[in-house]
Design an enzyme around this catalytic site. Structure first.
Site, PDB file in Angstrom:
ATOM      1  N   SER A   1       0.839  -1.194   0.000  1.00  0.00           N
ATOM      2  CA  SER A   1       0.000   0.000   0.000  1.00  0.00           C
ATOM      3  C   SER A   1       0.879   1.251   0.000  1.00  0.00           C
ATOM      4  CB  SER A   1      -0.900   0.003   1.235  1.00  0.00           C
ATOM      5  OG  SER A   1      -1.681   1.171   1.270  1.00  0.00           O
ATOM      6  N   GLY A   2       0.589   2.176  -0.929  1.00  0.00           N
ATOM      7  CA  GLY A   2       1.348   3.421  -1.007  1.00  0.00           C
ATOM      8  C   GLY A   2       2.533   3.353  -1.935  1.00  0.00           C
TER       9      GLY A   2
ATOM     10  N   THR B   1      -1.912   2.333  -8.025  1.00  0.00           N
ATOM     11  CA  THR B   1      -3.074   2.961  -8.659  1.00  0.00           C
ATOM     12  C   THR B   1      -2.641   3.992  -9.695  1.00  0.00           C
ATOM     13  OG1 THR B   1      -4.427   2.612  -6.684  1.00  0.00           O
ATOM     14  CG2 THR B   1      -5.180   4.278  -8.238  1.00  0.00           C
TER      15      THR B   1
ATOM     16  N   ASN C   1      -1.284   6.307   3.280  1.00  0.00           N
ATOM     17  CA  ASN C   1      -1.532   6.656   1.882  1.00  0.00           C
ATOM     18  C   ASN C   1      -2.742   7.577   1.802  1.00  0.00           C
ATOM     19  OD1 ASN C   1      -1.818   6.728  -0.853  1.00  0.00           O
ATOM     20  ND2 ASN C   1      -2.019   4.520  -1.142  1.00  0.00           N
TER      21      ASN C   1
ATOM     22  N   SER D   1      -5.550   5.440  -0.693  1.00  0.00           N
ATOM     23  CA  SER D   1      -5.287   4.004  -0.640  1.00  0.00           C
ATOM     24  C   SER D   1      -6.461   3.222  -1.217  1.00  0.00           C
ATOM     25  CB  SER D   1      -5.053   3.573   0.815  1.00  0.00           C
ATOM     26  OG  SER D   1      -4.852   2.186   0.901  1.00  0.00           O
ATOM     27  N   SER D   2      -6.153   2.262  -2.113  1.00  0.00           N
ATOM     28  CA  SER D   2      -7.210   1.418  -2.679  1.00  0.00           C
ATOM     29  C   SER D   2      -7.736   0.474  -1.606  1.00  0.00           C
ATOM     30  CB  SER D   2      -6.651   0.597  -3.859  1.00  0.00           C
ATOM     31  OG  SER D   2      -6.210   1.440  -4.878  1.00  0.00           O
TER      32      SER D   2
ATOM     33  N   GLY E   1      -2.070  -3.788  -2.083  1.00  0.00           N
ATOM     34  CA  GLY E   1      -0.760  -4.374  -1.839  1.00  0.00           C
ATOM     35  C   GLY E   1      -0.687  -5.045  -0.476  1.00  0.00           C
TER      36      GLY E   1
ATOM     37  N   GLU F   1      -0.067  -5.758   3.218  1.00  0.00           N
ATOM     38  CA  GLU F   1      -0.204  -4.807   4.324  1.00  0.00           C
ATOM     39  C   GLU F   1       0.170  -5.449   5.659  1.00  0.00           C
ATOM     40  OE1 GLU F   1      -3.684  -1.820   2.667  1.00  0.00           O
ATOM     41  OE2 GLU F   1      -4.233  -3.313   4.164  1.00  0.00           O
TER      42      GLU F   1
END
Length: 993
Positions: free
Chosen positions: A104-105, A109, A156, A159-160, A375, A377
């Site tokens: 993540s981050g 995306t 993030n 973040s998705s 991603g 985590e």
């Protein structure tokens, strides 16, 4: 090999490292990050480091640099991978996919957005409107899904919170014709309401009964005060516009806002107890929720406080406790958000999916898939969502191992190259730990949820401990009593490929069951809002109808992951591996250990080792020759050897690199990067020489082509010019052939238009003709007539366009005093005497005049006689006695006015100008000015003297050395022209009509 980057930026491909080690890998990665090179290759895999700043490397000019180029032809970039996937799809008719992974981050995306933008930029060269519409909708759908599926987290800003896989369908020409979006596990706890609160207009917020302050709502107050650089107002407008472009109706968009507002209001509902009765403490919110959901208030209140239960044929209403009511409220809010998101995805799919496509008519329909999924985590508290997300990444890592690392080793076997086996970590054991039937964590979780009686998270953990006690990648506090990092009856740890993660079982059971009371489903199904009603179709079932137990969240997610991996496995994969350089979003900081950890769990070093497998570089023989054939005389420009393989062998032997090369069936394998760098240096040197040679040859070719074109053009030009000249001469000859016999000697004949080259010739020819025509006319004239013609010509040249009547149409008598009957005898006598005395040859002009005022300021009648030697002033009242004689050589000029008056000023060298007004004309309106001027000019010209003629008003003159001005003024009551004195000189008053 990636070109056009010097070694000051490090190695553009990790395969070209001198020594494959973690230290060298990290050094190269850090150097490229610090130099602003965020992309690096591992063969055909792109490693991307999040720059945490805007970079000017995605514009239209960059797109053109990568369009249609091979991976090794340009520096590493996302566009290169996107173009490779597009070319494989278009040229070889293969379905391809781009898998973007990382934690993540790390920038997944953003990477997916740039890939989508690149594909949109290079397709539809013919600008077909339908294709442009599809491309626009595909790009806009990304914006909408990001708005509803992403959230701000501590790590993030965007973040998705869901996984997205988009298939883009292309027609046989390679233009996008539609697509389909699959979403995976929306994390309903973290939803993005910030844009609605801070970006929506006040009128909309009032209609939804919403305040702008995020801290006013329990569901989002924790993150409501986190600062962000995101412009919420602009984002809200962009999302609203995107929904309209995609095809959402106004009512549908309003329903979306109403559902979001309802969820916020639900979070603020509180429950209390009065004795045994559970009550809603803030009942005003119930009325607001009823309005937003378009249902009845009593139905909303009943669904929140009671649960309808079927026992056999009987139906009873069971009142909730305050705790149960709170649970139901939260479950409703999460379910509404999930249904809303799934409905949005479904609505977009309805619009963008390919319709009425027949492969037999339209050609094969090919696909490029883009996977942008959450991603790996690791948080302080990792719950059910993190467990699913990390399981997803395990599945993708397994796919990566199977399709990349395994294929890499198999390539050497196919090519017949002996090599040393490279071990790599295969995480199939972890995937089995999670998804294996009867033994896997998901199976244990589902079994716990199906147990009769009260099921708790602790019971689930006990089940895990019982079945996985001996598994090398699983442990808990019960199995490791001395491990104080784990809590009894709460935590378990899994050793993932990306590292160890501790999970808290709190909430696993509830989140897996994902229970929502049937009362809420019926409440929303019975809404008068058709959009909301369509989101809850199962609400139409009666409570007494027996329904099949729904699949758990874990099972649904596992099945979707298996389908996703199967979908990806049947496509040709391309990979983007994203790395997060630091946790503080700094564009300058590269945290060594943080990045090393990601490199390890992404398996990047193993990827380099397997890619190398003893050889740093490999390429097919035709491609290798195409790039390096200029180095050897045996292969440049073309070889005559039996095969490309033999040609490559001869080339490498000639360069002395035969010891560092292995020859496969279809490819050449180079062992060390130094050999490749040496080949590149020789190629660069030879390319410069070839370019100079080609420039020389091409410039010579261009010069010869230009010369031939110019010579051909000159021949054509000359022939055409001769043709036009001859045509013109023939036409002039035809038109003027009988000019001598014409009445006007050809004056009426229209001249043909000459070619440009003959314009000066035509002017000369016209001049010759005009001279001939004039000579023809005047050759029959008497000497007197010839003199009169010359005088008229002189008058016309001097006065044309400046005076109205020049008297050219009448005969010019000149000596008008002779024709006056009463005084003719007297004038003739005086004239003869003057001729005898002054020896003049002929009289040029004579006329009665009105002379300017004498010294007593009186105007007088006089006469003027102009001969070829003198200008005489006479007194007509004294038998034309001469009063003054002015030698003609003393006259320097004549001034007349531009009007119809007969004013004449004779200028003399001694500044004693003579100012007169001609009179005695018969008829009275006759003008003799033109005759006087023309006669004088003709005479002066014959004597090769110059006479200045001025046509001005007022006229400046000099009277006995004194400067004065003569002005002409028309007066109504004036019968005859006459002079009067003025302050600056004299005024000639003429009759005004």
């Amino acid at each position: 090999m990636a070109e056009h980057e010097s070694l000051e930026y490090g190695k553009a491909d990790f395969v070209l490292l001198d020594n494959v080690s973690m230290e060298e890998f990290m050094t190269n990665l850090k150097l490229r990050f610090e130099k602003g090179r965020i992309y690096t290759y591992i063969g055909e895999v792109v490693v991307s480091v999040n720059p945490y700043r805007a970079m000017n490397i995605y514009g239209r000019d960059i797109v053109e640099q990568y369009k249609g180029r091979e991976l090794y032809e340009r520096p590493p970039h996302l566009f290169a991978i996107a173009d490779a996937a597009y070319k494989a799809m278009k040229r070889r008719n293969k379905d391809t996919c781009i898998v973007i992974s990382g934690e993540s981050g790390a920038g997944k995306t953003e990477a997916s957005k740039y890939i989508m933008q690149y594909i949109a930029a290079i397709t539809n060269p013919n600008q077909r409107a339908e294709v442009e519409r599809v491309k626009n909708m595909l790009l806009k759908s990304n914006c909408v899904l990001e708005a509803f599926g992403n959230a701000k987290t501590n790590r993030n800003d965007n973040s998705s919170r869901f996984g997205k896989y988009m298939d883009i369908n292309f027609d046989f020409k390679g233009d996008p014709i539609g697509g389909h979006i699959s979403n995976y596990l929306l994390e309903k706890v973290k939803a993005n309401y910030r844009r609605l609160l801070r970006g929506a207009p006040d009128s909309l917020l009032r209609s939804l009964h919403i305040k702008k302050d995020p801290t006013a709502y329990n569901y989002i107050k924790v993150g409501g005060q986190i600062k962000s650089s995101i412009n919420d107002g602009a984002d809200f407008k962009a999302v609203a516009d995107a929904m309209k472009v995609i095809g959402f109706t106004g009512d549908e968009i309003q329903t979306v806002y109403k559902i979001l507002a309802t969820i916020l209001h639900l979070g603020n509902l509180t429950f209390g107890v009065d004795g045994d009765v559970t009550l809603i403490e803030n009942t005003k919110l119930v009325s607001v929720i009823r309005e937003l959901l378009s249902t009845k208030e009593e139905n909303v209140e009943k669904a929140l406080l009671y649960r309808t239960v079927a026992t056999g044929r009987d139906v009873i209403e069971k009142q909730h406790t305050a705790q149960e009511a709170s649970y139901g409220r939260d479950a409703l809010a999460k379910a509404m958000y999930e249904r809303l998101f799934c409905w949005i995805v479904g609505r977009i799919n309805d619009i963008i999916e390919v319709k009425n496509y027949d492969a037999r008519v339209h050609g094969k329909n090919t696909v490029i898939g883009v996977l942008d999924i959450y991603g790996f985590e690791i948080f302080q508290n990792n719950s059910f969502e993190q467990f699913c997300i990390n399981y997803c990444n395990e599945k993708l890592q397994q796919l990566f191992i199977q399709l990349v690392l395994k294929q890499e080793q198999e390539e050497y076997q196919r090519e017949g190259i002996p090599w040393k086996h490279i071990d790599y970590f295969n995480n199939q054991i972890i995937v089995d730990l999670v998804e294996q039937q009867h033994k896997g964590i998901f199976s244990v979780l589902d079994e716990a949820c199906m147990n009769v009686g009260k099921v708790t998270d602790e019971v689930f953990l006990q089940g895990l401990n019982g079945k996985l006690a001996k598994h090398a990648h699983y442990t808990s506090r019960k199995l490791s009593p001395t491990d104080k990092s784990l809590e009894f009856d709460r935590d378990f740890r899994i050793r993932h490929y990306a590292g160890d993660v501790v999970y808290s079982v709190v909430g696993f059971i509830d989140k897996n069951k994902d229970t929502l009371f049937q009362d809420f489903k019926r409440l929303l199904y019975n809404s008068s809002n058709p959009v909301l009603k369509a989101m809850w179709p199962e609400g139409k079932l009666s409570i007494t109808e027996v329904t099949k137990r729904p699949l758990t969240a874990a099972t649904l997610f596992k099945n979707s992951m298996i389908l996703l991996v199967e979908n990806l496995a049947c496509k040709e994969p391309y990979y983007v591996r994203c790395i997060k350089p630091n946790d503080v979003k700094s564009p300058l900081l590269f945290e060594q250990e943080r990045c090393r950890h990601q490199v390890e769990y992404l398996g990047l070093l193993e990827n380099v080792r397997v890619r190398r497998a003893g050889f740093a570089y490999r390429q097919t023989y035709p491609r290798f020759l195409q790039r390096y054939k200029m180095i050897s005389e045996f292969t440049w420009p073309n070889h005559d050897l039996p095969s490309d393989k033999d040609a490559v062998k001869r080339l490498m032997q000639g360069c002395g690199f035969d010891h560092d090369v292995a020859y496969g069936k279809t490819k050449v394998f180079i062992r060390t990067p130094r050999t490749l760098f040496s080949l590149e240096e020789q190629r660069v040197e030879m390319v410069q020489r070839i370019v100079l040679f080609l420039q020389k040859v091409w410039r010579g070719t261009i010069a010869r082509m230009r010369y031939r074109r110019m010579r051909a053009a000159l021949v054509i030009l000359r022939a055409y010019r001769r043709y036009k000249v001859k045509s013109y001469i023939r036409e002039v000859n035809r038109r003027f052939k009988n000019v001598r016999s014409m009445k006007d000697y050809g004056k009426h004949v229209k001249w043909p238009t000459p070619p440009k080259v003959l314009r000066k010739f035509e002017e000369a020819l016209r001049s010759i003709y005009n001279r001939w025509w004039a000579w023809t006319l005047i050759k029959g004239l008497s000497p007197e007539e010839a003199l009169q013609v010359r005088a008229k010509v002189a008058s016309l040249e001097a006065l044309k366009g400046q005076r109205a009547d020049l008297g050219l149409q009448r005969a010019w008598e000149g000596n008008y005093l002779v024709s006056i009957a009463d005084t003719a005898a007297s004038f003739t006598l005086v004239s003869s005497e003057l001729q005898r005395k002054d020896k003049f040859m002929r009289v040029l002009f004579s006329c009665n005049v009105r002379k300017v005022i004498n010294r007593f300021h009186k105007a007088e009648d006089r006469a003027v006689l102009i001969t070829d030697r003198h200008l005489y002033k006479m007194d007509p009242l004294k038998q034309y006695k001469p009063m003054k004689s002015i030698p003609l050589y003393n006259v320097t000029g004549v001034s007349v006015s531009p009007g119809k008056d007969q004013l004449v000023v004779f200028h003399t060298k001694d500044s004693r100008d003579l100012v007169v007004c001609l009179q005695g004309m018969v008829p009275a309106n006759e003008s003799r000015i033109g005759e006087l001027v023309g006669t004088l000019l003709s005479h002066f010209k014959s004597e090769k003297r110059k006479l200045q003629v001025n046509v001005v008003s007022p006229i400046q003159c000099s009277m006995s050395g004194r400067k004065c001005t003569v002005i002409v003024e028309p007066k109504i009551n004036q019968s005859q022209p006459d002079f009067t004195k003025s302050r600056s000189g004299y005024i000639l008053a003429v009759p005004g009509n």
